[in-house]
Design a protein around this motif. Structure first.
Motif, PDB file in Angstrom:
ATOM      1  N   UNK A  36      20.131  -7.141   1.215  1.00  0.00           N
ATOM      2  CA  UNK A  36      19.366  -6.052   0.469  1.00  0.00           C
ATOM      3  C   UNK A  36      18.872  -6.627  -0.661  1.00  0.00           C
ATOM      4  N   UNK A  37      17.896  -7.528  -0.438  1.00  0.00           N
ATOM      5  CA  UNK A  37      17.095  -8.296  -1.690  1.00  0.00           C
ATOM      6  C   UNK A  37      16.383  -7.224  -2.361  1.00  0.00           C
ATOM      7  N   UNK A  38      16.040  -7.405  -3.749  1.00  0.00           N
ATOM      8  CA  UNK A  38      15.287  -6.475  -4.387  1.00  0.00           C
ATOM      9  C   UNK A  38      13.601  -6.841  -4.367  1.00  0.00           C
ATOM     10  N   UNK A  39      13.407  -8.234  -3.872  1.00  0.00           N
ATOM     11  CA  UNK A  39      12.072  -8.582  -3.954  1.00  0.00           C
ATOM     12  C   UNK A  39      12.016  -9.315  -2.272  1.00  0.00           C
ATOM     13  N   UNK A  40      10.949  -9.114  -1.647  1.00  0.00           N
ATOM     14  CA  UNK A  40      10.765  -9.901  -0.414  1.00  0.00           C
ATOM     15  C   UNK A  40       9.369 -10.816  -1.019  1.00  0.00           C
ATOM     16  N   UNK A  41       9.477 -12.135  -1.033  1.00  0.00           N
ATOM     17  CA  UNK A  41       8.443 -12.699  -1.424  1.00  0.00           C
ATOM     18  C   UNK A  41       7.847 -13.573  -0.249  1.00  0.00           C
ATOM     19  N   UNK A  72      16.256  -2.533   7.770  1.00  0.00           N
ATOM     20  CA  UNK A  72      17.328  -3.034   7.106  1.00  0.00           C
ATOM     21  C   UNK A  72      17.331  -3.026   5.649  1.00  0.00           C
ATOM     22  N   UNK A  73      16.339  -3.047   5.010  1.00  0.00           N
ATOM     23  CA  UNK A  73      16.080  -3.071   3.739  1.00  0.00           C
ATOM     24  C   UNK A  73      16.091  -1.793   3.027  1.00  0.00           C
ATOM     25  N   UNK A  74      16.537  -1.887   1.615  1.00  0.00           N
ATOM     26  CA  UNK A  74      16.518  -0.677   0.826  1.00  0.00           C
ATOM     27  C   UNK A  74      14.851  -0.050   0.792  1.00  0.00           C
ATOM     28  N   UNK A  75      14.905   1.425   0.665  1.00  0.00           N
ATOM     29  CA  UNK A  75      13.576   1.630   0.885  1.00  0.00           C
ATOM     30  C   UNK A  75      12.695   1.238  -0.434  1.00  0.00           C
ATOM     31  N   UNK A  76      13.213   1.046  -1.332  1.00  0.00           N
ATOM     32  CA  UNK A  76      12.587   0.916  -2.761  1.00  0.00           C
ATOM     33  C   UNK A  76      12.243  -0.721  -2.939  1.00  0.00           C
ATOM     34  N   UNK A  77      12.319  -1.511  -1.769  1.00  0.00           N
ATOM     35  CA  UNK A  77      12.215  -3.029  -1.922  1.00  0.00           C
ATOM     36  C   UNK A  77      10.627  -3.251  -2.325  1.00  0.00           C
ATOM     37  N   UNK A  78      10.695  -4.323  -3.202  1.00  0.00           N
ATOM     38  CA  UNK A  78       9.373  -4.764  -3.715  1.00  0.00           C
ATOM     39  C   UNK A  78       8.840  -5.922  -2.853  1.00  0.00           C
ATOM     40  N   UNK A  79       7.573  -5.772  -2.231  1.00  0.00           N
ATOM     41  CA  UNK A  79       6.941  -6.861  -1.288  1.00  0.00           C
ATOM     42  C   UNK A  79       5.791  -7.335  -2.432  1.00  0.00           C
ATOM     43  N   UNK A  80       6.120  -8.906  -2.338  1.00  0.00           N
ATOM     44  CA  UNK A  80       4.766  -9.600  -3.044  1.00  0.00           C
ATOM     45  C   UNK A  80       4.591 -10.767  -2.345  1.00  0.00           C
ATOM     46  N   UNK A  81       3.268 -11.071  -2.211  1.00  0.00           N
ATOM     47  CA  UNK A  81       2.506 -11.972  -1.497  1.00  0.00           C
ATOM     48  C   UNK A  81       1.982 -12.965  -2.506  1.00  0.00           C
ATOM     49  N   UNK A  82       1.743 -14.307  -2.013  1.00  0.00           N
ATOM     50  CA  UNK A  82       1.200 -15.297  -2.949  1.00  0.00           C
ATOM     51  C   UNK A  82      -0.036 -16.239  -2.240  1.00  0.00           C
ATOM     52  N   UNK A 107      -4.527  -4.919   2.373  1.00  0.00           N
ATOM     53  CA  UNK A 107      -4.734  -3.982   3.281  1.00  0.00           C
ATOM     54  C   UNK A 107      -3.454  -3.871   4.252  1.00  0.00           C
ATOM     55  N   UNK A 108      -3.228  -5.246   4.571  1.00  0.00           N
ATOM     56  CA  UNK A 108      -2.113  -5.443   5.380  1.00  0.00           C
ATOM     57  C   UNK A 108      -0.753  -4.628   5.039  1.00  0.00           C
ATOM     58  N   UNK A 109      -0.366  -4.907   3.619  1.00  0.00           N
ATOM     59  CA  UNK A 109       0.886  -4.541   3.473  1.00  0.00           C
ATOM     60  C   UNK A 109       0.719  -3.089   3.207  1.00  0.00           C
ATOM     61  N   UNK A 110      -0.315  -2.324   2.771  1.00  0.00           N
ATOM     62  CA  UNK A 110      -0.407  -1.035   2.638  1.00  0.00           C
ATOM     63  C   UNK A 110      -0.450  -0.225   3.915  1.00  0.00           C
ATOM     64  N   UNK A 111      -1.045  -1.030   5.173  1.00  0.00           N
ATOM     65  CA  UNK A 111      -0.994  -0.442   6.401  1.00  0.00           C
ATOM     66  C   UNK A 111       0.137  -0.558   7.215  1.00  0.00           C
ATOM     67  N   UNK A 112       1.272  -1.822   6.768  1.00  0.00           N
ATOM     68  CA  UNK A 112       2.381  -1.752   7.755  1.00  0.00           C
ATOM     69  C   UNK A 112       3.327  -1.501   7.059  1.00  0.00           C
ATOM     70  N   UNK A 113       3.623  -1.457   5.793  1.00  0.00           N
ATOM     71  CA  UNK A 113       4.818  -1.165   5.076  1.00  0.00           C
ATOM     72  C   UNK A 113       4.885   0.564   4.958  1.00  0.00           C
ATOM     73  N   UNK A 114       6.235   1.082   4.768  1.00  0.00           N
ATOM     74  CA  UNK A 114       6.481   2.516   4.525  1.00  0.00           C
ATOM     75  C   UNK A 114       6.126   2.614   3.144  1.00  0.00           C
TER      76      UNK A 114
END
Length: 694
Positions: A135-140, A159-169, A178-185
């Motif tokens: 249950x990481x708070x951030x997926x980098x 398996x993640x908390x539904x409030x998880x923060x996704x970050x790309x670099x 667009x990819x994150x908005x399309x594929x993530x809940x």
């Protein structure tokens, strides 16, 4: 607990304590026994019995302990549990700083980086399910641009908390957004970022380096907003220049800066540039650009091209700019050659019959007269020099600068400051400037030459050198005069001097590989290339040549003795390439952006320095260096090769995608055909086919 008697602050301190301390340290003390005194020898003990000390002064310290505790709690509250997905070079680079700041860092990657993770203090997971169950708070996301979609699809989001923060670099931004908005809940937060630096450019720290971000989707809950700020603070604390910008704006700016920087670096890499003994600052900046670009994979460059919709337009602009520059050079060359042919044709028409013989005789007589007058001057100079004693010789020179433009004035300042006598002559009137510099100015070449300067320093442009040299009245000079040029090409002036100067004149070809801009803070370590083409054997001539070279050596120049032919070979691969790069980038109209990288700033600086020089200088580098045409062709081939590599990769991916779709269609089960009418079935029977064929 240990207790201490209270010391009254109002009481003056006495080195002999009057307050009672009984057995400050005893056997039960937690402090070292070396501080205790034997009971009998201790003059401050009123009794041999042990008495407990009362705690009083320590109460005053509790406030500071409380503040310290609060500070510690605040520090802990700022820490995040961050899971890095894609633990390659860049992921490890970021992890080192995250761990140092006290964050808990987990990592997952297809390759086994467990050893590197252990060394950095990172928990490594081979299985993404195990990682997500922490249950990481951030997926980098630190994957490559090309593999991002595939990697994202492999993460077990359930398996993640539904409030998880996704970050790309990633180096492109619209694509991952667009990819994150399309594929993530929809419950997951999304932050798109681009640290515009890497292990090499940030090896001395992140201070002042740009970090671009867009809060794409941060739900309006206090802990989510706080977590996003904590993550951004990772970079702010390191001194990054925080730039909040939409993904669309980022990609527009990046296509005009980052993609161009990588493209130029890739083109130059194709030229296989190498360091030379005569590197200029501009060329060294290009070598640095190539080195930094080569460290990145072609996948990164291809990703910049493929996933930024603005990149194709910039590639076309680069292509057009280079083509335009090449046309400009060829058109100028065509114009010069055409004029030369027409002039030669007019001369041939004039030289007919007796007129041609008369002109030839006149030319011969004029040449003989000039040679005779030159000999007279030579005999006179020889007589004067024989009568003079060595004690009259001065270490300072009398130098005449012919061509007193920007570069001539630049050299004159230093020559005058060293105590040499400087004269000047130019077609344009620079008498006011000369007076300010302490230079004697002559508007007539004869007057200048009658001053018998020891050195004639030609500071003309490459294109005007022949005309200027032919206009000088050699017969008015001492026959031992030293001629020096400072052109950016060397074989051309060398051959020109040997062809047109009387054989008694000394010839020194030089190239100060710097100018008013690059040499504004001094000449130390800047290269001066020279070739002693023809220096007489007399001691005075040798000494004069050394004295002239010492002007540059005493300023700290790096003195490089090299043949003119060797210089031009090196210069075509360095100076001409540098100017060519600057010239075609100039045609793009590059401008500074809010997200400049160090590499892009190198290009902006190169353009700025290049446009300060006239096109005549660049054209001279092309026309009068026989190696330049080859370098221009190599530049063109390198650019074409890079485009083929890009489009070939694009074609390969499209073709693969096309055939995969075809295979999927062929793999589909055949549809079951509906029952057909009897006449249809008869028509489809083998008998009917037989009948039909008949």
């Amino acid at each position: 607990m240990l207790s201490f008697a209270t010391l009254n602050p109002s009481t003056p301190f006495n080195h002999t304590p009057s307050y009672t301390v009984c057995r400050i340290l005893n056997r039960n003390s937690l402090l070292p026994s070396t501080f205790s005194l034997p009971p009998k020898s201790n003059p401050y003990c009123s009794s041999s019995t042990d008495r407990p000390l009362r705690v009083r002064a320590i109460d005053a310290v509790q406030l500071f302990d409380y503040e310290s505790k609060l500070a510690k709690e605040f520090t802990i509250s700022q820490r995040l549990k961050i899971a890095i997905v894609g633990f390659g070079n860049f992921g490890q680079f970021l992890a080192a700083t995250l761990v140092r700041q006290g964050h808990t860092v987990l990592a997952h990657s297809r390759s086994d980086h467990s050893a590197a993770a252990k060394k950095l203090g990172v928990l490594f997971f081979q299985n993404p399910d195990d990682l997500c169950e922490e249950h990481p708070e951030v997926i980098l996301l630190c994957s490559s641009i090309i593999s991002t979609e595939r990697v994202l699809l492999t993460i077990p989001l359930q398996r993640l908390k539904r409030s998880t923060l996704f970050v790309d670099v990633l180096s492109v931004k619209e694509f991952p957004k667009k990819l994150l908005l399309e594929l993530l809940p929809s419950d997951f937060d999304v932050l798109c970022t681009h640290p515009m630096f890497g292990p090499e450019s940030a090896r001395d720290g992140w201070t002042g380096l740009p970090f671009v971000f867009e809060k794409v989707r941060i739900l309006d809950e206090e802990h989510r907003v706080s977590r996003c700020e904590k993550f951004l603070n990772v970079f702010a604390k390191e001194g990054c220049r925080m730039v909040e910008m939409s993904c669309e704006d980022h990609d527009r700016y990046a296509a005009g800066s980052q993609f161009i920087t990588h493209t130029v670096g890739r083109i130059l890499e194709g030229l296989m540039l190498e360091s030379t003994p005569i590197n200029t600052k501009g060329y060294e900046s290009l070598l640095g650009l190539v080195e930094n670009t080569a460290r990145d994979s072609f996948d990164l460059y291809y990703g910049l091209f493929m996933f930024n919709k603005n990149s194709l337009e910039m590639l076309e602009k680069l292509d057009l700019a280079f083509e335009d520059l090449r046309k400009q050079l060829i058109a100028r060359l065509h114009h010069v050659v055409r004029n030369q042919l027409m002039e030669d044709g007019e001369r041939l028409q004039q030289l007919d019959g007796s007129n041609s013989h008369a002109l030839i005789r006149r030319a011969r007589n004029g040449s003989a007269l000039l040679h005779s007058r030159s000999n007279d001057v030579t005999l006179l100079s020889s007589s004067i020099s024989n009568n003079s004693s060595p004690s009259d010789e001065n270490t300072k020179l009398k130098i005449a600068i012919v061509g007193f433009g920007n570069f001539g004035q630049f050299l004159a300042k230093t020559i005058v400051s060293q105590g040499h006598q400087v004269l000047a002559y130019s077609r344009t009137d620079y008498s006011d400037v000369a007076r300010e510099l302490g230079v004697s100015y002559f508007s007539n070449a004869d007057d200048l030459c009658e001053q018998h300067p020891e050195v004639i320093l030609l500071c003309t442009s490459i294109l005007s050198t022949v005309k200027v040299l032919k206009s000088l009245p050699f017969q008015r000079l001492k026959r031992s005069t030293l001629f020096v040029d400072v052109l950016s090409v060397k074989e051309f002036p060398r051959n020109l001097f040997l062809q047109h100067l009387p054989p008694d004149f000394d010839v020194l070809c030089t190239h100060p590989m710097f100018g008013p801009e690059s040499g504004k803070n001094g000449w130390k370590n800047l290269p001066l290339v020279y070739d002693k083409v023809r220096i007489g054997n007399e001691e005075s001539r040798i000494l004069r040549c050394c004295q002239f070279l010492d002007i540059f050596a005493s300023e700290g120049c790096r003195m490089v003795e090299m043949s003119c032919a060797e210089h031009d070979w090196y210069a075509a691969g360095s100076q001409f390439v540098t100017h060519t790069t600057g010239r075609f980038l100039e045609k793009l109209g590059l401008e500074t952006t809010p997200i400049n990288t160090k590499g892009y700033e190198t290009l902006l600086s190169l353009v700025e320095n290049t446009v300060e020089d006239s096109f005549d200088l660049y054209y001279g580098l092309f026309l009068y260096n026989l190696n330049a045409m080859e370098q221009l062709e190599r530049f063109d081939l390198a650019f074409e090769s890079l485009k083929k590599q890009l489009f070939g990769r694009l074609h390969s991916i499209y073709r693969k995608h096309l055939f995969e779709n075809e295979e999927q269609i062929l793999a589909l089960p055949e549809r079951s055909t509906p029952p057909q009418k009897s006449e249809d079935s008869d028509a489809s029977s083998p008998l009917s086919k037989t009948v039909d064929t008949k």
